[in-house]
Motif scaffolding. Structure first.
Motif, short mmCIF file in Angstrom:
data_model
loop_
_atom_site.label_atom_id
_atom_site.label_comp_id
_atom_site.label_asym_id
_atom_site.label_seq_id
_atom_site.Cartn_x
_atom_site.Cartn_y
_atom_site.Cartn_z
N ILE A 54 0.79 -0.98 -0.02
CA ILE A 54 0.21 0.54 -0.14
C ILE A 54 0.50 1.02 -0.25
O ILE A 54 0.62 2.23 -0.74
CB ILE A 54 -1.18 -0.38 1.09
CG1 ILE A 54 -2.16 -0.92 0.89
CG2 ILE A 54 -1.64 1.41 1.89
CD1 ILE A 54 -2.96 -1.45 2.31
N ASN A 55 2.41 1.40 0.73
CA ASN A 55 2.91 2.46 0.55
C ASN A 55 3.74 2.37 -1.12
O ASN A 55 3.71 3.34 -1.23
CB ASN A 55 3.76 2.25 2.10
CG ASN A 55 3.34 2.07 3.10
OD1 ASN A 55 2.53 2.93 3.66
ND2 ASN A 55 4.26 1.87 4.83
N VAL A 56 3.97 1.26 -1.12
CA VAL A 56 4.33 1.58 -2.30
C VAL A 56 3.92 1.94 -3.31
O VAL A 56 3.61 2.39 -4.36
CB VAL A 56 5.06 0.16 -2.66
CG1 VAL A 56 5.37 0.49 -3.94
CG2 VAL A 56 6.24 -0.16 -2.08
N GLN A 57 2.46 1.39 -2.95
CA GLN A 57 0.99 2.18 -4.01
C GLN A 57 1.29 3.53 -4.19
O GLN A 57 0.73 4.41 -5.49
CB GLN A 57 -0.06 1.39 -3.50
CG GLN A 57 -1.75 1.96 -4.76
CD GLN A 57 -2.85 1.39 -3.98
OE1 GLN A 57 -2.94 1.91 -2.83
NE2 GLN A 57 -3.90 1.31 -5.10
N ALA A 58 1.39 4.37 -3.12
CA ALA A 58 0.93 5.66 -3.42
C ALA A 58 1.84 6.26 -3.76
O ALA A 58 1.52 7.12 -5.04
CB ALA A 58 1.10 6.15 -1.86
N GLU A 59 3.22 5.71 -3.79
CA GLU A 59 4.49 6.17 -4.66
C GLU A 59 4.36 6.35 -6.47
O GLU A 59 4.33 7.22 -6.81
CB GLU A 59 5.71 5.18 -4.21
CG GLU A 59 6.41 5.85 -2.87
CD GLU A 59 7.83 5.60 -2.16
OE1 GLU A 59 8.87 6.11 -3.31
OE2 GLU A 59 7.97 5.19 -1.51
N ALA A 60 3.16 4.86 -6.68
CA ALA A 60 3.70 4.91 -8.32
C ALA A 60 2.62 5.24 -8.50
O ALA A 60 2.75 5.79 -10.34
CB ALA A 60 2.98 2.90 -8.32
N TYR A 61 1.00 5.97 -7.22
CA TYR A 61 0.17 6.67 -8.27
C TYR A 61 0.60 8.02 -8.45
O TYR A 61 0.25 8.75 -9.12
CB TYR A 61 -1.11 7.05 -6.93
CG TYR A 61 -2.55 7.16 -7.59
CD1 TYR A 61 -2.94 5.86 -8.50
CD2 TYR A 61 -3.21 7.15 -6.88
CE1 TYR A 61 -4.44 5.86 -9.20
CE2 TYR A 61 -4.64 7.88 -7.53
CZ TYR A 61 -4.91 7.03 -8.31
OH TYR A 61 -6.64 7.38 -8.60
N GLN A 62 1.79 8.61 -7.91
CA GLN A 62 2.11 10.14 -7.97
C GLN A 62 3.11 10.45 -9.41
O GLN A 62 3.14 10.65 -9.43
CB GLN A 62 3.32 10.31 -6.86
CG GLN A 62 2.61 10.87 -5.38
CD GLN A 62 1.57 11.54 -5.63
OE1 GLN A 62 1.40 12.23 -6.31
NE2 GLN A 62 0.23 10.99 -5.24
N VAL A 63 3.84 8.54 -10.08
CA VAL A 63 3.96 8.87 -11.32
C VAL A 63 3.28 9.28 -12.36
O VAL A 63 3.60 9.61 -12.87
CB VAL A 63 5.24 7.42 -11.44
CG1 VAL A 63 5.62 7.28 -12.87
CG2 VAL A 63 5.96 7.21 -10.13
N PHE A 64 1.90 8.08 -12.35
CA PHE A 64 0.99 7.99 -12.66
C PHE A 64 -0.02 7.48 -12.27
O PHE A 64 0.07 6.79 -12.40
CB PHE A 64 1.43 7.60 -14.56
CG PHE A 64 0.34 8.16 -15.55
CD1 PHE A 64 0.47 10.02 -15.71
CD2 PHE A 64 -1.17 7.81 -15.41
CE1 PHE A 64 -1.16 10.57 -16.94
CE2 PHE A 64 -1.94 8.38 -16.53
CZ PHE A 64 -1.87 8.95 -17.13
N PRO A 65 -1.54 7.98 -12.04
CA PRO A 65 -2.53 7.53 -11.65
C PRO A 65 -3.10 6.39 -12.82
O PRO A 65 -4.89 6.65 -12.99
CB PRO A 65 -3.47 8.50 -11.57
CG PRO A 65 -3.50 9.18 -12.20
CD PRO A 65 -1.38 9.18 -12.52
N TYR A 66 -2.53 5.76 -13.62
CA TYR A 66 -3.06 4.44 -14.57
C TYR A 66 -4.12 3.30 -12.98
O TYR A 66 -3.75 3.49 -12.00
CB TYR A 66 -2.90 3.65 -15.07
CG TYR A 66 -1.42 3.93 -15.90
CD1 TYR A 66 -1.95 4.33 -16.76
CD2 TYR A 66 0.20 3.82 -15.44
CE1 TYR A 66 -1.32 4.38 -17.69
CE2 TYR A 66 1.24 5.06 -17.19
CZ TYR A 66 0.22 5.57 -18.22
OH TYR A 66 0.24 6.01 -19.07
N PRO A 67 -5.64 2.95 -13.82
CA PRO A 67 -6.14 2.69 -12.93
C PRO A 67 -5.24 0.97 -12.55
O PRO A 67 -6.34 0.38 -11.91
CB PRO A 67 -7.19 2.22 -14.56
CG PRO A 67 -7.32 3.63 -15.30
CD PRO A 67 -5.95 3.34 -15.18
#
Length: 309
Positions: A54-67
């Motif tokens: 979940i923590n990594v997800q937040a970082e990835a979402y900042q790169v680009f919020p792909y579904p």
């Protein structure tokens, strides 16, 4: 991956149209996926593993919020569940110097699975438009460029500096393969790749751009019989535009989707030529929302492969 202006093939779709607050209730890994990430990270406690992802997800979402980031698709196993996967591993063992490219790799979960299952790590590569995803991948799997030395080559497949337009190869390129760690573009790999994986990629573009992309990706494939491209993306029983209604908005977004028949025709007639490639493609109907803020009646994923004869 695609640029934010090309998502779903619609030029004016803004990133804010698909971005919504992250929701950990979408977290769902099956036993095999959980075991794989546990083995990669060394995190044994399921709750600690979930917290880490979940923590990594937040970082990835900042790169680009792909579904796929929203739905934790970056932590799931996809490549190993395709029919062509066993052939990828076989080529890695039996074809000397066989090269494998994971295109639009995101955090690299698929190429990591292939390497873990035996594909030679020194013959694998990964590429994505967003280098930030590769960095996030090292955080997700608790690796470094030294412990997981697969070369990552960032770039846009439509940029001719990154991937020069070229016809599909009819003979092997002259000269040796350049050192993979030295590559800054995909152009030196034209005609040299034994296997290319490309999932959740083609459907990001309109019909014409999908054809252009197929020609560019196809040029990378080795002419050796048995070399192949495979993956999955959105499809329809009959090729055409699929309307996606944005929740809470009057806007309607149109995504072009191929059918298995039109997808076969694209590769057999427009990319490689008839009698030069064998294409297998089928649809699976999947449950759930297509995009977090979009509604749709039915959702289909097309699983496919195109193998040189």
């Amino acid at each position: 991956m695609a640029t934010s202006t090309d998502i779903t093939g619609v030029k004016d779709l803004d990133v804010n149209d698909i971005k919504r607050p992250l929701d950990e209730s979408f977290y769902s890994l099956d036993k095999t996926e959980e075991e794989f990430i546990t083995q990669q990270t060394g995190i044994q406690d399921p709750q600690e593993l979930k917290k880490h992802i979940i923590n990594v997800q937040a970082e990835a979402y900042q790169v680009f919020p792909y579904p796929c980031i929203f739905r934790f698709g970056f932590a799931k196993l996809k490549i190993s569940r395709f029919p062509a996967y066993k052939e990828l591993l076989r080529l890695g063992k039996e074809r000397q110097g066989a090269l494998f490219l994971d295109m639009a790799c995101c955090v690299g979960n698929d190429v990591r699975k292939a390497v873990d299952d035996g594909f030679p790590v020194n013959q694998a590569l990964a590429s994505d438009l967003e280098p930030g995803f590769w960095d996030v991948g090292h955080k997700l799997f608790k690796s470094t460029p030294e412990t997981f030395p697969v070369p990552f080559i960032p770039g846009d497949a439509f940029n001719s500096v990154f991937l020069a337009p070229a016809p599909v190869s009819t003979s092997l390129p002259d000269g040796p393969v350049p050192p993979l760690s030295s590559l800054t573009s995909l152009t030196p790999l034209i005609g040299r790749l034994s296997v290319i994986h490309a999932s959740s990629f083609f459907h990001l573009f309109n019909e014409e751009l999908q054809l252009q992309l197929a020609k560019r990706v196809g040029s990378l494939l080795s002419p050796e019989p048995g070399s192949f491209i495979f993956g999955s993306h959105a499809g329809l029983p009959e090729g055409g535009l699929r309307s996606l209604n944005l929740r809470g908005s009057a806007r309607v977004v149109e995504m072009f989707c191929h059918s298995p028949e039109s997808w076969k025709e694209l590769w057999e007639k427009e990319v490689f030529g008839e009698g030069k490639v064998k294409v297998e493609a089928f649809l699976t109907e999947v449950q759930g929302q297509d995009l977090p803020d979009m509604t749709i009646d039915k959702r289909y994923i097309m699983v496919w492969s195109a193998t040189r004869l």
